[in-house]
Design a protein around this motif. Structure first.
Motif, PDB file in Angstrom:
ATOM      1  N   THR A 113     -22.775  27.671  72.746  1.00 45.40           N
ATOM      2  CA  THR A 113     -21.480  26.982  72.662  1.00 45.40           C
ATOM      3  C   THR A 113     -20.323  27.958  72.530  1.00 45.40           C
ATOM      4  O   THR A 113     -20.290  28.781  71.607  1.00 45.40           O
TER       5      THR A 113
ATOM      6  N   TYR B 234     -15.902  22.955  64.500  1.00 46.63           N
ATOM      7  CA  TYR B 234     -16.972  23.014  65.504  1.00 46.63           C
ATOM      8  C   TYR B 234     -17.806  24.282  65.318  1.00 46.63           C
ATOM      9  O   TYR B 234     -19.036  24.248  65.351  1.00 46.63           O
ATOM     10  N   HIS B 235     -17.121  25.404  65.133  1.00 47.05           N
ATOM     11  CA  HIS B 235     -17.830  26.680  65.001  1.00 47.05           C
ATOM     12  C   HIS B 235     -18.762  26.673  63.797  1.00 47.05           C
ATOM     13  O   HIS B 235     -19.870  27.198  63.846  1.00 47.05           O
ATOM     14  N   THR B 236     -18.323  26.053  62.721  1.00 41.89           N
ATOM     15  CA  THR B 236     -19.170  25.949  61.531  1.00 41.89           C
ATOM     16  C   THR B 236     -20.377  25.055  61.795  1.00 41.89           C
ATOM     17  O   THR B 236     -21.486  25.339  61.339  1.00 41.89           O
TER      18      THR B 236
ATOM     19  N   ALA C  23     -11.344  23.490  65.911  1.00 43.22           N
ATOM     20  CA  ALA C  23     -12.162  24.558  66.494  1.00 43.22           C
ATOM     21  C   ALA C  23     -13.013  25.234  65.428  1.00 43.22           C
ATOM     22  O   ALA C  23     -14.205  25.515  65.637  1.00 43.22           O
ATOM     23  N   HIS C  24     -12.414  25.510  64.287  1.00 46.82           N
ATOM     24  CA  HIS C  24     -13.156  26.146  63.197  1.00 46.82           C
ATOM     25  C   HIS C  24     -14.280  25.231  62.703  1.00 46.82           C
ATOM     26  O   HIS C  24     -15.373  25.717  62.359  1.00 46.82           O
TER      27      HIS C  24
ATOM     28  N   LYS D 157     -23.195  30.930  69.442  1.00 47.99           N
ATOM     29  CA  LYS D 157     -21.834  30.384  69.466  1.00 47.99           C
ATOM     30  C   LYS D 157     -20.792  31.494  69.434  1.00 47.99           C
ATOM     31  O   LYS D 157     -21.069  32.626  69.003  1.00 47.99           O
ATOM     32  N   ARG D 158     -19.611  31.126  69.902  1.00 48.06           N
ATOM     33  CA  ARG D 158     -18.471  32.044  69.821  1.00 48.06           C
ATOM     34  C   ARG D 158     -17.202  31.227  69.706  1.00 48.06           C
ATOM     35  O   ARG D 158     -17.029  30.222  70.397  1.00 48.06           O
ATOM     36  N   LEU D 159     -16.314  31.639  68.823  1.00 50.42           N
ATOM     37  CA  LEU D 159     -14.992  31.029  68.681  1.00 50.42           C
ATOM     38  C   LEU D 159     -13.969  32.008  69.215  1.00 50.42           C
ATOM     39  O   LEU D 159     -13.905  33.159  68.771  1.00 50.42           O
TER      40      LEU D 159
ATOM     41  N   ILE E  74     -16.225  28.000  72.011  1.00 52.79           N
ATOM     42  CA  ILE E  74     -15.110  27.176  71.538  1.00 52.79           C
ATOM     43  C   ILE E  74     -13.820  27.964  71.750  1.00 52.79           C
ATOM     44  O   ILE E  74     -13.664  29.059  71.206  1.00 52.79           O
TER      45      ILE E  74
END
Length: 258
Positions: A198, A217-219, A214-215, A225-227, A200
């Motif tokens: 994922t 989702y990242h959590t 966004a934060h 994953k990458r934000l 973001i």
């Protein structure tokens, strides 16, 4: 780069879209990875400042097929906007993935989803429910529907929906069914079931969907994953340098994980 108008059916209604295929795909017989793009609330398969068109043409130049489509009740697809629900859009996204799997030049084992704004919420839920999506990309994605679509509308709008069955938002009829369905869809919970990769991406100056989404989702994401935050960018990345950064980071993610 062949671009074909296409259609598929969801619950008896036709969904219209544009399929982009890399040059030479039909000649070589080679199967390529593909992504479906989910547009935002009241949007369509073109999106603001032709964002989806430009993105699709960029990705296809690098060997990735792209399906842009209009959710039912939006763009040119059948249905009325008053009938739209988030759950219905999730069903459309799942059907779009199935459509891609049936294309002779698409590798059914290398599919991805990209979603913008509410389309990001839809893409997150569809990826979790489908179970076979390899790469998920969330652009300025809505993470909390109750907060964004319910709390912000407030009591007067809720009462209007209760009284006449819809809220007229500048010519868009937001139905009671949409209002009630939105309270039941929880993308941050749904995405816990997704084990693909994922990405973001969010603008730090997004006034439509706060960057906090966004934060969150990242959590929530448990897999790879990458934000990536784009400094100063607005909700639709409406500046050429923001677009360039958005496309570059997304393409890198798709090439790595598809």
């Amino acid at each position: 780069m062949p671009e074909q108008f296409v259609q598929f059916e969801v619950q008896g209604q036709r969904v219209y879209g544009m399929l982009h295929l890399p040059d030479g795909t039909s000649d070589t017989g080679k199967k390529v990875p593909a992504v479906a793009m989910c547009h935002g609330f009241t949007g369509n398969r073109i999106e603001a400042h032709r964002l989806f068109v430009k993105a699709a043409r960029h990705f296809v130049q690098h060997g990735i097929a792209v399906l842009r489509f209009d959710f039912r009740g939006s763009g040119e697809s059948e249905g009325d906007f008053e009938q739209v629900t988030v759950s219905g859009e999730i069903a459309d996204a799942l059907a779009a993935l199935q459509f891609l799997r049936q294309q002779p030049h698409v590798d059914a084992e290398r599919l991805g989803l990209i979603g913008l704004s509410l389309g990001g919420c839809v893409a997150a839920c569809a990826a979790a429910q489908d179970g076979r999506v390899k790469a998920l990309v969330l652009w300025a994605a809505v993470g909390d529907l109750k907060e964004l679509f319910i709390s912000r509308w407030g009591e007067p709008i809720r009462q209007q929906i209760e009284t006449q069955g819809y809220w007229d938002m500048g010519g868009w009829k937001i139905s009671k069914a949409f209002y009630e369905d939105a309270q039941q869809v929880e993308p941050l919970r749904e995405i816990l079931r997704y084990d693909g990769a994922t990405l973001i991406v969010h603008g730090t100056n997004d006034t439509s969907v706060p960057v906090d989404h966004a934060h969150r989702y990242h959590t929530a994401v448990r897999g790879t994953k990458r934000l990536h935050l784009i400094d100063g960018a607005d909700h639709t990345f409406a500046r050429s340098d923001w677009e360039t950064e958005l496309f570059a980071v997304t393409l890198d993610w798709l090439k790595t994980h598809l």
